[in-house]
Design a protein around this motif. Structure first.
Motif, short mmCIF file in Angstrom:
data_model
loop_
_atom_site.label_atom_id
_atom_site.label_comp_id
_atom_site.label_asym_id
_atom_site.label_seq_id
_atom_site.Cartn_x
_atom_site.Cartn_y
_atom_site.Cartn_z
N LYS A 46 -9.24 -10.18 9.36
CA LYS A 46 -9.29 -10.52 10.80
C LYS A 46 -10.41 -11.52 11.07
O LYS A 46 -10.24 -12.48 11.80
CB LYS A 46 -9.54 -9.24 11.62
N VAL A 57 -2.95 12.34 7.24
CA VAL A 57 -2.47 10.97 7.21
C VAL A 57 -1.80 10.67 8.55
O VAL A 57 -1.17 11.56 9.15
CB VAL A 57 -1.52 10.74 6.01
N PRO A 80 -0.73 13.73 1.50
CA PRO A 80 -0.14 14.17 0.23
C PRO A 80 -1.21 14.55 -0.77
O PRO A 80 -2.32 14.01 -0.76
CB PRO A 80 0.65 12.95 -0.24
N LYS A 112 -8.95 -0.56 4.88
CA LYS A 112 -9.41 -0.86 6.24
C LYS A 112 -10.44 -2.00 6.21
O LYS A 112 -10.43 -2.88 7.08
CB LYS A 112 -10.03 0.38 6.90
N VAL A 129 -3.15 14.79 -4.31
CA VAL A 129 -3.42 13.79 -5.34
C VAL A 129 -2.46 13.99 -6.52
O VAL A 129 -2.26 15.11 -6.98
CB VAL A 129 -4.88 13.90 -5.83
N ARG A 189 6.44 2.80 0.17
CA ARG A 189 7.27 4.01 0.17
C ARG A 189 8.39 3.93 1.20
O ARG A 189 9.34 4.69 1.16
CB ARG A 189 6.39 5.24 0.47
N ASP A 195 4.03 -0.60 3.57
CA ASP A 195 4.00 0.71 2.90
C ASP A 195 5.20 0.74 1.98
O ASP A 195 6.34 0.88 2.42
CB ASP A 195 4.07 1.83 3.95
N HIS A 210 0.82 -1.21 0.00
CA HIS A 210 0.00 0.00 0.00
C HIS A 210 0.85 1.25 0.00
O HIS A 210 2.06 1.21 0.24
CB HIS A 210 -0.93 0.01 1.22
N THR A 211 0.20 2.37 -0.27
CA THR A 211 0.78 3.69 -0.01
C THR A 211 -0.08 4.28 1.11
O THR A 211 0.04 3.80 2.23
CB THR A 211 0.84 4.56 -1.30
N THR A 212 -0.94 5.25 0.83
CA THR A 212 -1.86 5.65 1.90
C THR A 212 -2.93 4.58 2.06
O THR A 212 -3.28 3.89 1.11
CB THR A 212 -2.55 7.00 1.57
N ILE A 213 -3.43 4.47 3.29
CA ILE A 213 -4.47 3.47 3.56
C ILE A 213 -5.83 4.16 3.52
O ILE A 213 -6.10 5.07 4.30
CB ILE A 213 -4.22 2.79 4.92
N ASN A 255 -8.22 0.67 16.10
CA ASN A 255 -7.76 -0.08 14.91
C ASN A 255 -7.14 0.83 13.85
O ASN A 255 -7.01 0.45 12.69
CB ASN A 255 -8.91 -0.88 14.31
N THR A 256 -6.74 2.04 14.25
CA THR A 256 -6.08 2.95 13.31
C THR A 256 -4.75 2.35 12.85
O THR A 256 -4.05 1.69 13.61
CB THR A 256 -5.82 4.31 14.01
N GLU A 257 -4.41 2.59 11.57
CA GLU A 257 -3.16 2.08 11.00
C GLU A 257 -2.27 3.24 10.58
O GLU A 257 -2.77 4.31 10.20
CB GLU A 257 -3.46 1.24 9.75
N GLU A 258 -0.96 3.02 10.63
CA GLU A 258 -0.04 4.01 10.04
C GLU A 258 -0.35 4.13 8.55
O GLU A 258 -0.71 3.14 7.91
CB GLU A 258 1.42 3.56 10.22
N SER A 259 -0.22 5.33 8.01
CA SER A 259 -0.49 5.65 6.60
C SER A 259 -1.98 5.79 6.31
O SER A 259 -2.37 6.01 5.17
CB SER A 259 0.11 4.63 5.63
N GLU A 260 -2.82 5.62 7.34
CA GLU A 260 -4.26 5.75 7.11
C GLU A 260 -4.63 7.22 6.86
O GLU A 260 -4.10 8.13 7.50
CB GLU A 260 -5.03 5.22 8.33
N VAL A 261 -5.54 7.41 5.93
CA VAL A 261 -6.00 8.76 5.61
C VAL A 261 -7.28 9.04 6.40
O VAL A 261 -8.19 8.22 6.43
CB VAL A 261 -6.28 8.89 4.10
#
Lengths: 282, 58
Positions: free
Chosen positions: A23, B35, B50, A16, B52, A35, A33, A8-11, B18-24
């Motif tokens: 899960k 982010v 970032p 999600k 688009v 990047r 990621d 992925h890049t941004t999630i 349940n938040t993830e790194e890189s999540e928008v």
């Protein structure tokens, strides 16, 4: 336990939903990621055999796919599929060659050829699109030659190399909507109508999603198109025309978060199930 | 729950577990797209998402 690498890049909300679906199925998702990675074949350590490519950046996603395939990882969708679907012109070529109904189109590189191409595919209005791009960005419905000249000159002066290849497509008069079908492993699992008073119906541009029944005609043409581009996890933009359904474009990293509720189908769940199936068949 | 602040308007933002790194995400106050840049335990750092780019999409 099956482990799936999620590239992925941004999630987004879509990723999600995939994580939640995994899960529920006791599948381990390893978030990568790309990047943050050094994609070096000589040093890369990998503890999964299947990866799901979900990068919002097409270019980065394609490089990641090629890399992981080169070290023996099964990537969904594979690089053959993504190379076709990332480029609208290549998609159209493959669909036409496979006798999948699709709007007439041509590729040209300057304004004189554009005029010839537009005559060949039925005249104005016509549609000009960048071969690479998404979310309905930089699409132009061109109604006459004055607008054509202006748009092509702007693209030529301001655009990147991709914007200087002019993909021209016959304008299809739609009934205020188009169809997005979700096709996984060749099966149309659900579909939405995208209603909009604007000729661009992408939900990213305000199109409203409602459930679309999966008819035999929709299922058949979606399967045929899926087979033509190599299968996997796809979504298709479909036009309803007087001559039947036509495939407009195919997405290989489809967004679906706004489609689960209207269809009542856990698209994320079917995506994860497909990953499990691929992993178990290795 | 993880409490943090919007880097643009300083509004307090509560992130689910349940938040993830890189999540928008979007700031509930100023609505800017953010982010999750870093996530360690109950500490999260947000950055402006970032912009688009030409090759973004499906």
């Amino acid at each position: 336990m099956v482990t799936v690498g999620l590239l992925h890049t941004t999630i987004r909300g879509d990723e999600k939903l995939i994580i939640e679906a995994a899960k529920k199925r006791n599948i381990k998702i390893k978030l990568i990621d790309i990047r943050e990675e050094v994609l070096n074949r000589k040093t890369y350590q990998c503890d999964f055999k299947v990866a799901l490519e979900r990068c919002v950046s097409t270019v980065k996603g394609n490089h990641a796919t090629r890399f992981f395939e080169s070290i023996g990882i099964k990537v969904i969708n594979n690089s053959f599929v993504s190379a076709i679907c990332e480029d609208k012109f290549v998609t159209s070529l493959i669909l036409q060659k496979a006798h999948v109904s699709t709007p007439d189109f041509a590729m040209v590189f300057n304004a004189d050829q554009a005029q010839k191409a537009i005559k060949q595919i039925g005249g104005f209005p016509t549609v000009i699109k960048p071969p690479l791009g998404s979310w309905g960005r930089l699409l132009a419905k061109v109604n006459d030659i004055d607008a054509l000249e202006a748009i092509l000159e702007h693209k030529d002066v301001l655009g990147s190399p991709h914007q200087k290849s002019f993909y021209i497509q016959k304008y299809i008069k739609k009934p205020g909507r188009d169809i997005r079908s979700f096709v996984i492993d060749g099966v149309t699992i659900c579909a939405i109508y995208r209603d909009s008073p604007h000729w661009i119906t992408n939900t990213a541009r305000g199109g409203v999603a409602t459930n679309c029944p999966v008819t035999k005609e929709l299922s058949n043409i979606s399967k045929k198109a899926s087979d033509a581009v190599g299968g996997g996890i796809l979504s298709m933009d479909v036009f309803e025309t007087e001559d039947g359904l036509q495939i407009n474009e195919i997405n290989h990293t489809t967004e679906f978060k706004n489609s689960e509720r209207p269809t009542g189908v856990s698209i994320s769940g079917v995506i994860v199930d497909y990953c499990i199936k691929v992993a178990k068949n290795l | 729950m993880i409490k943090t602040n919007c880097p643009i308007c300083d509004a307090q933002i509560t992130l689910p577990k349940n938040t993830e790194e890189s999540e928008v995400i979007s700031c509930p106050d100023c609505h800017i797209r953010l982010v999750v840049a870093n996530l360690k335990g109950n500490t999260a750092t947000l950055e402006e998402a970032p912009k688009v780019e030409e090759d973004w999409g499906e």
